[in-house]
Design a protein around this motif. Structure first.
Motif, mmCIF file in Angstrom:
data_model
loop_
_atom_site.group_PDB
_atom_site.id
_atom_site.type_symbol
_atom_site.label_atom_id
_atom_site.label_comp_id
_atom_site.label_asym_id
_atom_site.label_seq_id
_atom_site.Cartn_x
_atom_site.Cartn_y
_atom_site.Cartn_z
ATOM 1 N N THR A 109 0.831 -1.205 0.000
ATOM 2 C CA THR A 109 0.000 0.000 0.000
ATOM 3 C C THR A 109 0.866 1.256 0.000
ATOM 4 N N GLY A 110 1.858 1.295 0.872
ATOM 5 C CA GLY A 110 2.740 2.460 0.925
ATOM 6 C C GLY A 110 3.464 2.700 -0.384
ATOM 7 N N ASN A 111 3.939 1.643 -0.993
ATOM 8 C CA ASN A 111 4.668 1.781 -2.252
ATOM 9 C C ASN A 111 3.740 2.166 -3.399
ATOM 10 N N ALA A 114 3.108 5.797 -2.945
ATOM 11 C CA ALA A 114 4.300 6.539 -3.374
ATOM 12 C C ALA A 114 4.343 6.630 -4.903
ATOM 13 N N ALA A 115 4.029 5.533 -5.567
ATOM 14 C CA ALA A 115 4.028 5.518 -7.034
ATOM 15 C C ALA A 115 2.951 6.461 -7.582
ATOM 16 N N SER A 116 1.819 6.555 -6.899
ATOM 17 C CA SER A 116 0.721 7.393 -7.396
ATOM 18 C C SER A 116 1.019 8.882 -7.288
ATOM 19 N N THR A 117 2.078 9.262 -6.581
ATOM 20 C CA THR A 117 2.443 10.676 -6.486
ATOM 21 C C THR A 117 3.149 11.164 -7.734
ATOM 22 N N ALA A 136 10.220 -2.499 -8.814
ATOM 23 C CA ALA A 136 9.535 -1.230 -8.551
ATOM 24 C C ALA A 136 8.304 -1.068 -9.431
ATOM 25 N N LEU A 137 8.349 -1.598 -10.640
ATOM 26 C CA LEU A 137 7.225 -1.442 -11.569
ATOM 27 C C LEU A 137 5.956 -2.134 -11.079
ATOM 28 N N ILE A 138 6.092 -3.102 -10.188
ATOM 29 C CA ILE A 138 4.931 -3.800 -9.629
ATOM 30 C C ILE A 138 3.976 -2.804 -8.983
ATOM 31 N N TYR A 139 4.524 -1.745 -8.415
ATOM 32 C CA TYR A 139 3.712 -0.790 -7.663
ATOM 33 C C TYR A 139 3.176 0.343 -8.524
ATOM 34 N N GLN A 140 3.594 0.416 -9.759
ATOM 35 C CA GLN A 140 3.134 1.481 -10.632
ATOM 36 C C GLN A 140 1.905 1.024 -11.408
ATOM 37 N N HIS A 141 0.803 0.903 -10.677
ATOM 38 C CA HIS A 141 -0.460 0.464 -11.260
ATOM 39 C C HIS A 141 -1.064 1.575 -12.116
ATOM 40 N N ALA A 142 -1.662 1.170 -13.206
ATOM 41 C CA ALA A 142 -2.430 2.130 -13.991
ATOM 42 C C ALA A 142 -3.795 2.248 -13.315
ATOM 43 N N SER A 143 -4.290 3.463 -13.218
ATOM 44 C CA SER A 143 -5.622 3.648 -12.650
ATOM 45 C C SER A 143 -6.302 4.778 -13.387
#
Length: 185
Positions: A109-111, A114-117, A136-143
């Motif tokens: 959740t924290g990561n 952080a990625a959503s910023t 790191a790319l695991i946390y860069q979800h498209a939304s």
């Protein structure tokens, strides 16, 4: 924090706004403090101001004292073993009315936040302690929400560019004033 790892954080004593991450865990049944798997794993990470009061409260109540104190200790002052920590974690979640939250989910959740910023992949790698971009790319979800923010930012850049072009065009198209504009030679 990976799987069976319980963190040992060194918290800056002067001002608690960051922590240095190292590991303390038991994978063989023996409790030991070891260095992270890679150099990227040992890092200092800024703590979001919104949770600092909660971190301070936890440290005052449950952590080992001192800048190098362990953040999680058992009733007898030892680092809890994984199975004991999981029982304590599940009870704490139950007491808070939370179901199905694993301790590692906090890292995810924290990561993700952080990625959503808009943090770059390199910034996320440093914050998470990853030595490769793949992790790191695991946390860069498209939304959809993030997509809207990106579209709005692109719109802002386009509008800024158009404004600059209009300004330049106005300067070229304006009729000269004074002597230069209305006299004949």
């Amino acid at each position: 924090m990976a799987g069976s790892n319980l963190a040992r954080w060194s918290l800056k004593a002067a001002k608690l706004d960051a922590c240095t991450y190292s590991h303390a865990w038991s994978t063989t049944g023996q409790r030991e403090i070891k260095a992270p798997k890679s150099a990227a794993g040992k890092r200092t990470v800024a703590i979001p101001g919104a949770i600092l009061p909660d971190v301070r409260d936890h440290l005052a109540r449950y952590a080992e004292p001192g800048a190098d104190g362990r953040v999680f200790i058992g009733a007898k002052g030892a680092t809890p073993r994984r199975n004991h920590f999981n029982r304590v974690w599940r009870k704490a979640c139950s007491d808070a009315g939370i179901k199905g939250l694993h301790f590692h989910d906090l890292r995810h959740t924290g990561n993700t936040l952080a990625a959503s910023t808009g943090a770059s992949t390199r910034e996320l790698m440093a914050r998470m302690g990853h030595s490769t971009a793949r992790a790191a790319l695991i946390y860069q979800h498209a939304s959809a929400e993030r997509d809207r923010l990106i579209a709005d930012a692109v719109s802002g850049l386009v509008n800024k560019g158009r404004k600059k072009i209009r300004k330049t065009k106005k300067k070229r198209d304006r009729k000269p004033k004074g002597h230069e504009g209305d006299t004949r030679d």
